[in-house]
Design an enzyme around this catalytic site. Structure first.
Site, PDB file in Angstrom:
ATOM      1  N   ALA A  71       1.387  -1.074   0.209  1.00 45.56           N
ATOM      2  CA  ALA A  71      -0.485   0.594  -0.155  1.00 45.56           C
ATOM      3  C   ALA A  71       1.046   1.148  -0.226  1.00 45.56           C
ATOM      4  O   ALA A  71       1.785   1.268   0.693  1.00 45.56           O
ATOM      5  CB  ALA A  71      -1.130  -0.072   1.221  1.00 45.56           C
ATOM      6  N   GLY A 114       0.329  -5.194   1.048  1.00 43.11           N
ATOM      7  CA  GLY A 114      -0.974  -4.894   0.090  1.00 43.11           C
ATOM      8  C   GLY A 114      -1.024  -5.530  -1.337  1.00 43.11           C
ATOM      9  O   GLY A 114      -1.260  -6.649  -1.539  1.00 43.11           O
ATOM     10  N   GLU A 117      -0.590  -9.588  -0.239  1.00 41.26           N
ATOM     11  CA  GLU A 117      -2.620  -9.286  -0.588  1.00 41.26           C
ATOM     12  C   GLU A 117      -3.272  -9.443  -1.572  1.00 41.26           C
ATOM     13  O   GLU A 117      -4.196 -10.371  -2.191  1.00 41.26           O
ATOM     14  CB  GLU A 117      -3.316  -8.353   0.414  1.00 41.26           C
ATOM     15  CG  GLU A 117      -2.316  -8.050   1.662  1.00 41.26           C
ATOM     16  CD  GLU A 117      -2.812  -7.696   3.008  1.00 41.26           C
ATOM     17  OE1 GLU A 117      -4.592  -7.488   2.935  1.00 41.26           O
ATOM     18  OE2 GLU A 117      -2.088  -6.939   3.615  1.00 41.26           O
ATOM     19  N   GLU A 137       4.458  -5.694   7.705  1.00 46.13           N
ATOM     20  CA  GLU A 137       3.593  -4.069   8.041  1.00 46.13           C
ATOM     21  C   GLU A 137       3.673  -4.604   9.900  1.00 46.13           C
ATOM     22  O   GLU A 137       3.739  -3.588  10.214  1.00 46.13           O
ATOM     23  CB  GLU A 137       1.924  -4.391   8.177  1.00 46.13           C
ATOM     24  CG  GLU A 137       1.435  -4.410   6.340  1.00 46.13           C
ATOM     25  CD  GLU A 137       1.187  -5.724   5.997  1.00 46.13           C
ATOM     26  OE1 GLU A 137       0.389  -5.795   4.675  1.00 46.13           O
ATOM     27  OE2 GLU A 137       2.338  -6.655   5.783  1.00 46.13           O
TER      28      GLU A 137
END
Length: 173
Positions: A71, A114, A117, A137
């Site tokens: 992200a 992300g 994911e 993260e």
């Protein structure tokens, strides 16, 4: 034709019969970091591919260096939990997992946070020799937020998932 409509994606139909939708994340200066604009474009591209009767399958890829490095931290860094929660910050991120046509993630380079994911939301992952998967993260003081903890556990088992999420360590293809 379709590429002109997108700032962060390259989109085309490919294959001998032009029946494979190819979506390439194209934000090289940020290692394909998943900003809100890119994710909105990805939802639009997936909706177009899903409604196109000529498209039988979709390939989602990035670059040789990065599928997606996570992200966009710069976009998130000043948001509080309440702002993220109330604005539905990750809303729509799961679009990949609900598309009815098969989606193949072609991963080379970094698939982190992300990006990992996003790859796991696809039906199949093909990983190149340089692919690196991780959920780093924890190194920023948080945990995966878009379903990564559940998908990672199903993909690699509880023990390895716990190790990756709690240490930030990466695994190769």
């Amino acid at each position: 034709r379709a590429g002109a409509a997108f700032q962060y994606l390259l989109v085309q139909k490919t294959g001998a019969q032009k029946n494979v939708g190819l979506i390439q994340l194209n934000r090289p200066q940020a290692l394909n970091a998943l900003c809100e604009g890119l994710m909105a474009e990805l939802r639009r591209a997936l909706e177009a591919m899903e409604s196109d009767p000529e498209v039988g399958a979709i390939v989602l890829t990035g670059s040789q260096k990065a599928f997606a490095a996570g992200a966009d931290i710069k976009e998130m860094q000043n948001k509080t939990f309440q702002e993220c929660y109330n604005s539905g910050f990750l809303g729509g991120w799961d679009k990949v997992s609900v598309v009815r046509k098969p989606i193949i993630a072609a991963v080379n380079g970094y698939a982190l946070g992300g990006g990992c994911e996003l790859a796991m939301m696809c039906d199949i992952i093909y990983a190149g020799e340089k692919a690196q998967f991780g959920q780093p993260e924890i190194l920023l003081g948080t945990i995966p937020g878009a379903g990564g903890t559940q998908r990672l556990t199903r993909a690699v088992g509880k023990s390895l998932a716990m190790e990756m999420v709690l240490t930030g360590d990466r695994i190769s293809a």
